[in-house]
Design a protein around this motif. Structure first.
Motif, mmCIF file in Angstrom:
data_model
loop_
_atom_site.group_PDB
_atom_site.id
_atom_site.type_symbol
_atom_site.label_atom_id
_atom_site.label_comp_id
_atom_site.label_asym_id
_atom_site.label_seq_id
_atom_site.Cartn_x
_atom_site.Cartn_y
_atom_site.Cartn_z
ATOM 1 N N GLU A 162 0.832 -1.210 0.000
ATOM 2 C CA GLU A 162 0.000 0.000 0.000
ATOM 3 C C GLU A 162 0.868 1.261 0.000
ATOM 4 O OE1 GLU A 162 -2.717 -0.257 3.262
ATOM 5 O OE2 GLU A 162 -3.407 -2.257 2.695
ATOM 6 N N VAL A 163 1.935 1.239 0.786
ATOM 7 C CA VAL A 163 2.833 2.394 0.839
ATOM 8 C C VAL A 163 3.552 2.562 -0.497
ATOM 9 C CG1 VAL A 163 4.918 3.330 1.930
ATOM 10 C CG2 VAL A 163 3.144 2.257 3.335
ATOM 11 N N TYR A 164 3.994 1.448 -1.079
ATOM 12 C CA TYR A 164 4.701 1.542 -2.360
ATOM 13 C C TYR A 164 3.763 2.060 -3.459
ATOM 14 C CZ TYR A 164 7.702 0.559 -6.299
ATOM 15 O OH TYR A 164 8.466 0.700 -7.440
ATOM 16 N N ASP A 165 2.528 1.605 -3.452
ATOM 17 C CA ASP A 165 1.564 2.091 -4.447
ATOM 18 C C ASP A 165 1.404 3.613 -4.344
ATOM 19 O OD1 ASP A 165 1.179 -0.459 -5.389
ATOM 20 O OD2 ASP A 165 -0.717 -0.791 -4.342
ATOM 21 N N VAL A 173 10.526 8.947 -3.578
ATOM 22 C CA VAL A 173 11.656 8.051 -3.320
ATOM 23 C C VAL A 173 11.512 7.528 -1.897
ATOM 24 C CG1 VAL A 173 14.154 7.924 -3.000
ATOM 25 C CG2 VAL A 173 13.208 9.190 -4.935
ATOM 26 N N ILE A 174 11.660 6.232 -1.707
ATOM 27 C CA ILE A 174 11.558 5.627 -0.376
ATOM 28 C C ILE A 174 12.956 5.315 0.133
ATOM 29 C CG2 ILE A 174 10.732 3.658 0.967
ATOM 30 C CD1 ILE A 174 8.452 3.338 -1.022
ATOM 31 N N LEU A 204 9.239 -5.048 -4.067
ATOM 32 C CA LEU A 204 8.107 -4.418 -4.759
ATOM 33 C C LEU A 204 8.556 -3.385 -5.789
ATOM 34 C CD1 LEU A 204 6.031 -3.643 -1.534
ATOM 35 C CD2 LEU A 204 5.736 -5.621 -3.044
ATOM 36 N N ASP A 205 9.820 -3.044 -5.766
ATOM 37 C CA ASP A 205 10.288 -1.856 -6.476
ATOM 38 C C ASP A 205 10.565 -2.115 -7.957
ATOM 39 O OD1 ASP A 205 11.155 0.708 -6.964
ATOM 40 O OD2 ASP A 205 13.212 0.294 -6.300
ATOM 41 N N ARG A 209 12.774 3.203 -7.259
ATOM 42 C CA ARG A 209 12.547 4.351 -6.368
ATOM 43 C C ARG A 209 12.850 4.016 -4.906
ATOM 44 N NH1 ARG A 209 8.437 7.040 -7.254
ATOM 45 N NH2 ARG A 209 7.730 6.158 -9.232
ATOM 46 N N VAL A 210 13.367 2.822 -4.630
ATOM 47 C CA VAL A 210 13.680 2.411 -3.263
ATOM 48 C C VAL A 210 15.191 2.416 -3.041
ATOM 49 C CG1 VAL A 210 13.600 0.505 -1.599
ATOM 50 C CG2 VAL A 210 11.594 1.030 -3.007
ATOM 51 N N ILE A 211 15.605 3.025 -1.936
ATOM 52 C CA ILE A 211 16.999 2.993 -1.495
ATOM 53 C C ILE A 211 17.008 2.284 -0.150
ATOM 54 C CG2 ILE A 211 19.041 4.347 -0.905
ATOM 55 C CD1 ILE A 211 17.719 6.671 -2.509
#
Length: 403
Positions: A162-165, A173-174, A204-205, A209-211
């Motif tokens: 849900e957060v990634y969506d 960027v997460i 999920l990425d 956009r995920v670090i």
């Protein structure tokens, strides 16, 4: 294989790489070990060859860091401009707030959380509200998804989805700071998961956009000052250049020693060590919970810890103020961190208050009468800060508590 992590590697052949210059990514064998571990545990979507473009060609690279704090500092300076808005949990790791974000003048947007981590609907509401008001939208979300510091919350895979969506929806960027990832014990000390852990946001990425930031501080010991960053190749390369420019990189002796130790352990030995840690922390959490139930009764509420090293409690009184616990806890030799010291709202208000006081002092020192006038807007902001209610929450660490 049983290997004592305190033993120092003395093989001169093994230590030769430690005498060389630090490479941008770090000691190559340790980089490879970390990459294999991240790939195995998190199954990064950007490495999945079956995904359609643009996911398939993105890839992932590893950079060895000087621990998570140094990595976070570099990322903040790379990704943010002074004054930028940043999303983060309403209670969080105070160091990144006080040492990185507030000194940059960032506007902090706290997201409420529960036992399952930050609440997606609140994240979406914050973004929608700022968009409707014509305010600049944040570009970065900082989150601690496992054994969150200070609340101990653990995000489920569904919550992470849900957060990634929402990150896709709002182009965020997460920064996934997963310092306590290894310390998971959802079923107590008698059934610890070892390396059978739920994957993080990397799984999920599909957009890059995920670090992800991992650290060995909570696993092997903070003195090694080692961890790693997993990110898309382009960002990882810039991160390596940036950290090389400011500090040359992580200590090579620590890198070589840790790699030699991990190699002697092997995967089975490493998992055995992780299980031992998980059992210890699960037992400590149970002792802390039993002590709270016996001594505090109905005075506080809490959720059983399922990961990490913190117990998060809420005082039940209508006007509860956890800051009043400091002296009593110190007298009882219990380390308590009151909520206002780790609350984004309180930390930001304190920083603004200090800045306002400095401005007023400068104005008073100025001989120009027009400069000594009090700004009505500053007065209004100061009143809003003073109206922030005290926090009923407090954190107890059970690192040194045990049966």
């Amino acid at each position: 294989a049983k290997v004592n992590p305190t033993n120092i590697v003395t093989n001169t052949v093994s230590l030769k790489p430690a005498l060389h210059s630090v490479l941008l990514q770090g000691h190559a064998p340790l980089v490879s070990w970390a990459r294999d571990m991240v790939t195995s545990l998190h199954k990064p979507a950007t490495l999945n060859p079956t995904l359609p473009p643009p996911a398939a060609p993105i890839g992932m690279e590893i950079v060895i860091t000087q621990g998570s704090s140094a990595a976070l500092d570099s990322l903040c300076r790379m990704l943010l401009n002074p004054g930028d808005a940043v999303l983060l949990e309403e209670y969080t790791y105070a160091h990144v707030v006080e040492a990185d974000l507030l000194p940059m003048g960032c506007e902090l947007l706290p997201i409420p959380l529960d036992a399952g981590g930050l609440i997606p609907s609140h994240l979406d509401a914050i973004m929608s509200s700022r968009q409707a008001a014509g305010l600049a939208l944040p570009r970065v979300l900082y989150t601690i998804p496992t054994g969150q510091n200070p609340t101990g919350s653990v995000m489920s895979q569904q919550r992470m989805r849900e957060v990634y969506d929402l990150a896709q929806k709002w182009d965020l960027v997460i920064i996934e700071d997963d310092a306590y990832y290894w310390l998971q014990y959802p079923h107590g000390p008698d059934n610890v998961p070892g390396l059978n852990l739920r994957p993080g946001f990397l799984s999920l990425d599909v957009d890059g956009r995920v670090i992800r930031i991992d650290t060995l501080a909570k696993l092997l010991g903070p003195g090694f000052r080692l961890g790693w960053l997993a990110a898309p190749p382009a960002l990882a390369a810039k991160f390596g250049l940036y950290t090389s420019g400011i500090s040359i990189g992580a200590n090579m002796l620590s890198q070589v020693m840790v790699y030699e130790m991990l190699t002697k352990w092997g995967r089975a030995g490493f998992e055995g060590y992780v299980k031992k840690l998980q059992k210890r922390y699960a037992a400590n959490a149970a002792v802390a919970a039993a002590a709270a139930a016996e001594s505090l009764g109905d005075l506080v509420e809490w959720q059983p810890a399922r990961a990490g090293m913190f117990m998060w409690l809420k005082m039940t009184g209508a006007t509860a103020d956890s800051s009043k616990l400091i002296e009593a806890a110190a007298a009882a030799q219990v380390m308590v961190i009151p909520g206002h010291l780790i609350s984004v709202t309180h930390l930001q208000a304190a920083a603004h208050k200090k800045f306002s006081q400095q401005q007023q002092y400068q104005q008073q020192c100025c001989s120009c009468s027009s400069s000594s006038a009090v700004d009505p807007q500053q007065q209004q902001q100061q009143q809003q800060m003073d109206d922030i209610p005290p926090s009923p929450y407090f954190r107890v660490s059970f690192v040194s508590v045990g049966p």
